[in-house]
Design an enzyme around this catalytic site. Structure first.
Site, PDB file in Angstrom:
ATOM      1  N   ASP A 101     -89.774  19.943   7.866  1.00 38.81           N
ATOM      2  CA  ASP A 101     -90.891  19.912   6.932  1.00 38.81           C
ATOM      3  C   ASP A 101     -90.376  19.698   5.513  1.00 38.81           C
ATOM      4  O   ASP A 101     -89.330  20.218   5.135  1.00 38.81           O
ATOM      5  CB  ASP A 101     -91.636  21.251   7.032  1.00 38.81           C
ATOM      6  CG  ASP A 101     -92.902  21.287   6.223  1.00 38.81           C
ATOM      7  OD1 ASP A 101     -93.807  20.479   6.514  1.00 38.81           O
ATOM      8  OD2 ASP A 101     -93.001  22.130   5.302  1.00 38.81           O
TER       9      ASP A 101
ATOM     10  N   GLU B  49     -89.670  14.823   7.257  1.00 35.45           N
ATOM     11  CA  GLU B  49     -90.923  14.451   6.588  1.00 35.45           C
ATOM     12  C   GLU B  49     -90.642  14.238   5.102  1.00 35.45           C
ATOM     13  O   GLU B  49     -90.250  15.159   4.396  1.00 35.45           O
ATOM     14  CB  GLU B  49     -91.962  15.559   6.747  1.00 35.45           C
ATOM     15  CG  GLU B  49     -93.254  15.270   5.981  1.00 35.45           C
ATOM     16  CD  GLU B  49     -94.059  16.526   5.676  1.00 35.45           C
ATOM     17  OE1 GLU B  49     -95.295  16.422   5.587  1.00 35.45           O
ATOM     18  OE2 GLU B  49     -93.460  17.612   5.493  1.00 35.45           O
TER      19      GLU B  49
END
Length: 530
Positions: free
Chosen positions: A200, A264
């Site tokens: 993330d 990401e």
């Protein structure tokens, strides 16, 4: 496929809260996911990515972690996780799990230690800064979720950094001990058999130690954005060069286990370039950004992103997606480009699954699922609540998976954490499975075609100069290459086409006869080269 299984693979993103509830409490769980794994294997994907299921106060639905090596009770136990991994592997599915390592929950024991004293053993595990002389935060950095990225702590008499919620303090990755701890977390899950990680906010790990102000966005702004975060050029609060060496440490550990990674990239400037930098040899295996998750459905945007990536990073590797848990569903975003929802959904499937790179599918996209219209009182997403009514937040795409036409769509026997409304309930698995022409069966056919066609998994891409709204490209070279043609509009287009080729694979609204290729609304056609 060996250690390169990820290259060209298709990963299916599961949002644990919304996939399948096994105990009737209205929240999806690990046992529910395990029960539905045969569905994913039958669909034809290669891997399943699980969004966070770790212990958490759930201020940001699990992206605020309070214990990185345990399962939150709402989702089950570590034994349930082990059973899920074993079942997935038995079905030939790889398991990728989220890692939210740039920040923790403010309920994490490490943060309690860090805020207790400026001289304790974890005093500098988080990012702390003195106020300016007038008491204001040390610089102009903003939170993605609104307001300053700094919150005052009266115990330390300092501000702490949080790029997201106040309850999500940022770790200080300039401290080598923090990096060592993060690697120990990865090692814990690798020992439990996971096949890889999705990282993330992978460009948020490091901050500028000089705490310099971000400049205004270099692009002219004619009016304020709905969120002021987009009005800065984020040179100093993220995207720092120190990230690259840290990604190298992650890669070295993953290589020891033969595991894969995807990062990401949350960035609106130079995101394609950053994807390439972060997936260069010796760093992450692949990266994705939000560059195809916007509202533009034109041939130019897809060509620009793919050509731009491979031109700038010939040794890197992308993962492409059209939707995820943070953006509106593609069937809703791109509705104006389709003759109807089903036809558009099938074209989007064929388009995405013919791209060079790896692919990620968001749960429910294989049903042509649409966003759920929610009232303010139904929201749980802090971003949606903070910026209501626009942007609408992320709950609209996170509503439960719909399995059948029964109560609550077969997701739960209780009251679901987000509602299952009639427009979404109408698009269910049972109603589409085995039905000729359904979106689900088209996805199955397209996934099988990609898997059986080496050019679509590994072949390089050469774009053809066709007029908009037609997008055309060749995957692979010589015999076995495939021409991929799409009409990205609801209007019919005709092209002169002399090559006597025979279509193969899924097809939609396209005919090739008498030297004319007729592409009807949202047409799809694949033409293998002899």
């Amino acid at each position: 496929m060996g250690n390169d299984w990820w290259k060209g693979a298709v990963t299916y993103q599961v949002y644990p809260r919304s996939f399948q509830d096994s105990d009737g409490d209205g929240v999806g769980d690990l046992k529910g996911i395990t029960a539905r794994l045969p569905y994913l294997a039958d669909l034809g994907v290669d891997a399943v990515w699980l969004s966070p299921f770790f212990r958490s106060p759930m201020k940001d639905m699990g992206y605020d972690v309070s214990d990185y090596t345990d399962v939150d009770p709402v989702f089950g136990t570590l034994a349930d996780f082990d059973a899920l991994v074993a079942r997935a592997h038995g079905l030939g599915l790889r398991v990728v799990i989220d890692q939210v390592l740039s920040h923790s929950s403010d309920q994490h024991p490490f943060f309690a230690e860090s805020r207790a004293s400026r001289s304790g053993p974890r005093a500098d595990w988080y990012v702390w800064a003195d106020p300016r002389h007038d008491g204001t935060p040390p610089n102009n950095w903003l939170s993605v979720f609104g307001g300053p990225a700094w919150t005052w702590d009266g115990r330390r008499r300092q501000y702490y950094l949080h790029n997201f919620l106040t309850e999500q303090p940022d770790f200080n990755y300039h401290n080598p001990a923090v990096q060592d701890w993060a690697l120990s977390v990865l090692r814990f899950w690798l020992e439990r058999g996971v096949d890889g990680f999705r990282f993330d906010t992978v460009n948020y790990f490091f901050h500028d130690p000089l705490l310099r102000d971000n400049p205004a966005d270099y692009r002219d702004k004619t009016e304020p954005e709905s969120s002021p975060y987009g009005m800065q050029y984020h040179l100093f609060d993220k995207n720092r060069p120190e990230n690259l060496a840290w990604l190298g440490r992650i890669r070295a550990l993953l290589d020891d286990y033969g595991a894969a990674s995807v990062g990401e990239v949350g960035e609106s400037h130079h995101a394609i370039q950053m994807m390439g930098d972060y997936s260069a040899p010796g760093r992450l295996h692949q990266c994705y950004s939000f560059e195809m998750l916007g509202r533009d459905y034109s041939p130019a945007v897809f060509r620009d992103r793919i050509e731009g990536f491979f031109k700038g990073a010939p040794d890197g590797w992308p993962m492409w997606a059209f939707s995820n848990h943070d953006v509106p569903r593609q069937a809703s975003r791109w509705a104006g480009f389709g003759v109807d929802t089903d036809t558009l959904a099938k074209q989007a499937a064929a388009l995405l699954l013919s791209f060079e790179g790896s692919i990620c599918l968001w749960q429910g996209e294989e049903l042509g699922q649409t966003d759920t219209e929610l009232a303010f009182e139904e929201l749980t997403d802090p971003q949606g609540i903070a910026f209501w009514p626009a942007p609408v937040g992320r709950d609209n795409t996170r509503t439960p998976m719909v399995w059948d036409s029964g109560p609550q769509g077969g997701f739960t026997t209780g009251t679901p954490w987000l509602p299952v409304k009639p427009p979404q309930a109408a698009r269910n698995v049972a109603g589409q499975a085995g039905k000729a022409g359904s979106v689900l069966e088209f996805y199955r056919a397209m996934l099988a075609f990609r898997r059986a066609t080496p050019a679509l998994r590994q072949g390089r891409t050469q774009f053809l100069d066709t007029p908009a709204p037609v997008l055309a490209f060749q995957r692979g070279e010589g015999s076995g290459a495939v021409l991929c043609l799409f009409n990205l509009s609801p209007e019919t287009v005709a092209l002169a086409f002399e090559a006597p080729l025979v279509p193969a694979g899924p097809q939609q609204n396209a005919t090739l006869a008498d030297g004319v290729l007729t592409l009807g609304p949202n047409a799809v056609i694949f033409l293998p080269l002899p």
